[in-house]
Scaffold this motif. Structure first.
Motif, mmCIF file in Angstrom:
data_model
loop_
_atom_site.group_PDB
_atom_site.id
_atom_site.type_symbol
_atom_site.label_atom_id
_atom_site.label_comp_id
_atom_site.label_asym_id
_atom_site.label_seq_id
_atom_site.Cartn_x
_atom_site.Cartn_y
_atom_site.Cartn_z
ATOM 1 N N GLU A 1 58.862 34.316 52.599
ATOM 2 C CA GLU A 1 57.298 34.679 51.946
ATOM 3 C C GLU A 1 57.803 36.262 51.294
ATOM 4 O OE1 GLU A 1 53.996 35.181 54.543
ATOM 5 O OE2 GLU A 1 54.890 36.827 55.981
ATOM 6 N N ALA A 2 58.587 37.013 51.704
ATOM 7 C CA ALA A 2 58.941 38.325 51.187
ATOM 8 C C ALA A 2 58.917 38.306 49.667
ATOM 9 C CB ALA A 2 59.933 39.081 51.846
ATOM 10 N N GLY A 3 59.654 37.265 49.035
ATOM 11 C CA GLY A 3 59.566 37.344 47.675
ATOM 12 C C GLY A 3 58.351 37.017 47.060
ATOM 13 N N LEU A 4 57.751 36.068 47.726
ATOM 14 C CA LEU A 4 56.362 35.668 47.030
ATOM 15 C C LEU A 4 55.590 36.801 46.955
ATOM 16 C CD1 LEU A 4 54.319 33.302 46.077
ATOM 17 C CD2 LEU A 4 53.936 32.906 48.415
ATOM 18 N N LEU A 5 55.263 37.571 48.209
ATOM 19 C CA LEU A 5 54.476 38.646 48.562
ATOM 20 C C LEU A 5 54.688 39.816 47.394
ATOM 21 C CD1 LEU A 5 53.984 38.866 52.310
ATOM 22 C CD2 LEU A 5 52.666 37.398 50.602
ATOM 23 N N ALA A 6 55.999 39.816 47.000
ATOM 24 C CA ALA A 6 56.248 40.928 46.199
ATOM 25 C C ALA A 6 55.990 40.487 44.719
ATOM 26 C CB ALA A 6 57.853 41.192 46.106
ATOM 27 N N LEU A 7 56.089 39.130 44.503
ATOM 28 C CA LEU A 7 55.646 38.587 43.245
ATOM 29 C C LEU A 7 54.208 38.680 43.135
ATOM 30 C CD1 LEU A 7 56.939 37.317 40.612
ATOM 31 C CD2 LEU A 7 56.596 35.008 41.808
ATOM 32 N N ILE A 8 53.390 38.639 44.064
ATOM 33 C CA ILE A 8 52.019 38.598 43.932
ATOM 34 C C ILE A 8 51.605 39.882 43.802
ATOM 35 C CG2 ILE A 8 49.828 38.206 45.188
ATOM 36 C CD1 ILE A 8 51.097 35.848 46.510
ATOM 37 N N ASP A 9 52.261 40.798 44.399
ATOM 38 C CA ASP A 9 51.823 42.490 44.358
ATOM 39 C C ASP A 9 52.011 42.928 42.916
ATOM 40 O OD1 ASP A 9 51.349 42.612 46.921
ATOM 41 O OD2 ASP A 9 53.125 43.895 47.449
ATOM 42 N N LEU A 10 53.238 42.467 42.092
ATOM 43 C CA LEU A 10 53.351 42.716 40.671
ATOM 44 C C LEU A 10 52.496 42.163 39.751
ATOM 45 C CD1 LEU A 10 55.437 43.747 38.739
ATOM 46 C CD2 LEU A 10 56.460 41.529 38.455
ATOM 47 N N PHE A 11 52.053 40.646 40.051
ATOM 48 C CA PHE A 11 50.859 40.188 39.203
ATOM 49 C C PHE A 11 49.777 40.765 39.415
ATOM 50 C CE2 PHE A 11 47.407 37.242 38.891
ATOM 51 C CZ PHE A 11 47.526 36.711 37.765
ATOM 52 N N GLU A 12 49.219 41.347 40.586
ATOM 53 C CA GLU A 12 47.989 42.083 40.857
ATOM 54 C C GLU A 12 48.192 43.254 40.099
ATOM 55 O OE1 GLU A 12 46.439 39.728 45.065
ATOM 56 O OE2 GLU A 12 47.585 41.725 45.257
ATOM 57 N N GLU A 13 49.278 43.917 40.011
ATOM 58 C CA GLU A 13 49.294 45.249 39.445
ATOM 59 C C GLU A 13 49.033 45.258 38.052
ATOM 60 O OE1 GLU A 13 53.241 47.421 38.996
ATOM 61 O OE2 GLU A 13 53.073 47.019 41.247
ATOM 62 N N LYS A 14 49.468 43.944 37.501
ATOM 63 C CA LYS A 14 49.225 43.595 36.104
ATOM 64 C C LYS A 14 47.821 42.881 35.659
ATOM 65 C CE LYS A 14 54.060 43.288 35.078
ATOM 66 N NZ LYS A 14 54.336 44.390 34.416
ATOM 67 N N HIS A 15 47.318 42.378 36.842
ATOM 68 C CA HIS A 15 46.179 41.817 36.495
ATOM 69 C C HIS A 15 45.304 42.155 37.583
ATOM 70 C CE1 HIS A 15 47.729 39.055 33.360
ATOM 71 N NE2 HIS A 15 48.682 39.194 34.188
ATOM 72 N N PRO A 16 44.594 43.315 37.700
ATOM 73 C CA PRO A 16 43.910 43.960 38.776
ATOM 74 C C PRO A 16 42.574 43.090 39.051
ATOM 75 C CG PRO A 16 43.877 45.457 37.106
ATOM 76 C CD PRO A 16 45.016 44.303 36.784
ATOM 77 N N ASN A 17 42.195 42.395 38.041
ATOM 78 C CA ASN A 17 40.722 41.726 38.159
ATOM 79 C C ASN A 17 40.723 40.143 38.540
ATOM 80 O OD1 ASN A 17 39.422 43.975 37.415
ATOM 81 N ND2 ASN A 17 39.914 43.722 35.030
ATOM 82 N N ILE A 18 42.061 39.937 38.721
ATOM 83 C CA ILE A 18 42.356 38.479 39.133
ATOM 84 C C ILE A 18 42.672 38.284 40.642
ATOM 85 C CG2 ILE A 18 43.684 36.386 38.960
ATOM 86 C CD1 ILE A 18 44.131 37.473 36.026
ATOM 87 N N GLU A 19 41.901 37.770 41.384
ATOM 88 C CA GLU A 19 42.099 37.639 43.073
ATOM 89 C C GLU A 19 43.028 36.554 43.212
ATOM 90 O OE1 GLU A 19 39.925 36.162 46.921
ATOM 91 O OE2 GLU A 19 38.853 35.932 44.876
#
Ligand code: GAL
Length: 447
Positions: free
Chosen positions: A71-89
């Motif tokens: 899961e480490a890679g997925l969580l890092a990818l999700i973090d990056l996505f959330e950084e770029k799209h802060p309004n998407i849950e």
């Protein structure tokens, strides 16, 4: 009556609260004219994977990446996505179980119930093409490749694996290699052994280890796919790339003498495994090598992620790696992809995620942790450890073959029958029975 009144008041308060939140967000984002909190899908400035956007809504990401090595890679990818799209849950809907043992069944029932996740993990090749694409359940995303300029950013072989009728249906987040033999460097040094590259060398090394009281090969087939995984690497080593590929076009039969010979190798390999293999999963087996309780493990390179990211071991120092016996110069490809299912609530949000996942930045936060190499050809090689860098180099030169155990070589029906037959064989050792079962499975499932 009293209860009704209370409920009514609560609903009014909630409604007022939601209106307040809605207008708040409108102030912040300034561009959601619908004010309904859902993506309106129109205002997104597509094509720039570096910018944060104001789109709102939620995204469910479905995979089998939970726990150590996964899961480490997925969580890092999700973090990056959330950084770029802060309004998407983001809703991380991962279902545990190596190689999708449980996730694939959950996915199938959700797809059948017309309740697709926003996006889901799927292997390139047969799983995608003869599965959900053939069933008409995926949207083509060729336009995303056009707008992102991706056509020459992924190897053509990989794009071909996710193309049907000239439309592209998914974005590869990585390339895993399935034919890797990992070994404990200290054990090999202690016994004066070299990593084996051929079947004969493997048998020599394994005999020496066994004579010295060391378990030569760690196997963890509590989840049955790992036995099929070991088998596919032996098929490739024994038949060569052309012979192996001929199985999937029915140009080579499973009851041919070549396949019988491969099965005999498989049989011999099984004499070197740990007694408690049926009680272990892939991580438990890899851990035997990490802890010096076994010398070798044949696994995909998610094990390299597990060693380096979770166990903090160093490639070439703590763990060594070579292609599995007789497969030098061959690369068994496992590629994890995500696409856009039909009828999802927010297709534009899914595309936002695919943009991040397909960007250099996305690939380079995910893959160094996962043990895989980037699918993109222009990723930053310096972000990868010695294992990753070597694998990136090997991939460029190698003959590529699709993984059977990871659903790329053959339709799901064949994979599940083969999985069952191989696991019966692990217990029975009955070569004829395995040959016949594989031949029947091929006749029934491969065109
Ligand atoms: C494969 C998948 C990898 C890894 C592995 C173990 O099928 O492609 O990413 O997760 O299973 O679960």
């Amino acid at each position: 009556m009293k209860k009704f009144t209370l409920l009514t008041i609560l609903s009014i308060i909630l409604a007022l609260f939601m209106v307040a939140c809605g207008s708040d967000e409108e102030e912040t984002t300034g561009d959601d004219q619908n004010g309904n909190g859902d993506s309106n899908g129109q205002e997104e400035a597509a094509g720039d994977n570096g910018e944060a956007t104001a789109e709102e809504g939620s995204l469910e990401i479905f995979s089998w990446w939970t726990g150590a090595g996964e899961e480490a890679g997925l969580l890092a990818l999700i973090d990056l996505f959330e950084e770029k799209h802060p309004n998407i849950e983001v809703v991380n809907a991962a279902v545990a179980g190596g190689a999708g043992t449980n996730a694939q069944a959950v996915l199938a029932s959700r797809m059948q119930g017309n309740d697709p996740p926003g996006t889901f993990q799927i292997h390139g090749g047969a799983a995608l093409n003869t599965g959900w694409v053939a069933a008409g359940r995926m949207e083509p995303i060729t336009d995303l490749y056009d707008s992102e300029g991706w056509h020459d950013k992924f190897p053509q072989d990989l794009i071909d694996m996710v193309t049907s009728d000239e439309e592209i249906y998914s974005v590869p987040v990585n390339i895993h290699r399935s034919n890797v033999l990992f070994y404990n460097v200290e054990i090999f040094e202690e016994h004066g052994l070299e990593a084996p590259t051929t079947f004969d060398e493997f048998y020599e090394v394994a005999d020496a280890l066994q004579a010295a009281g060391v378990t030569p090969l760690a196997l963890g087939d509590r989840e049955s796919w790992t036995a099929l995984h070991l088998f596919e690497t032996i098929l490739l080593g024994s038949l060569g790339a052309d012979g192996y590929n001929a199985l999937w076009t029915r140009d080579l039969d499973f009851d041919s003498p070549e396949v019988v010979e491969a099965i005999e190798h498989f049989h011999k390999f099984l004499t070197y495994v740990n007694d408690d293999h049926a009680a272990r999963n892939w991580q438990d087996a890899a851990q035997m090598v990490a802890q010096g309780n076994a010398a070798m493990n044949i696994m995909g390179d998610w094990a390299a992620g597990y060693f380096a990211t979770d166990l903090e071991l160093e490639p070439n120092v703590d763990f060594g790696f070579v292609p599995t016996p007789n497969t030098t110069g061959k690369f068994m490809v496992v590629t994890d992809n995500f696409g856009l299912p039909k009828d999802v609530e927010n297709p534009e949000i899914v595309k936002d995620f695919l943009r991040v996942l397909g960007s250099v930045e996305g690939q380079d936060v995910f893959n160094p942790l996962k043990g895989s190499i980037p699918a993109r050809v222009d990723a930053d090689v310096s972000k990868y450890n010695a294992y990753g860098q070597q694998t990136i180099e090997d991939f460029r030169e190698a003959v590529l073959t699709p993984s059977l155990a990871h659903n790329s070589a053959a339709p799901a029906g064949f994979v599940s029958q083969a999985d069952q037959a191989v696991n019966i064989f692990v217990a029975s050792g009955n070569v004829d029975q395995l040959v016949q079962a594989l031949q029947t499975a091929a006749e029934q499932n491969i065109q």
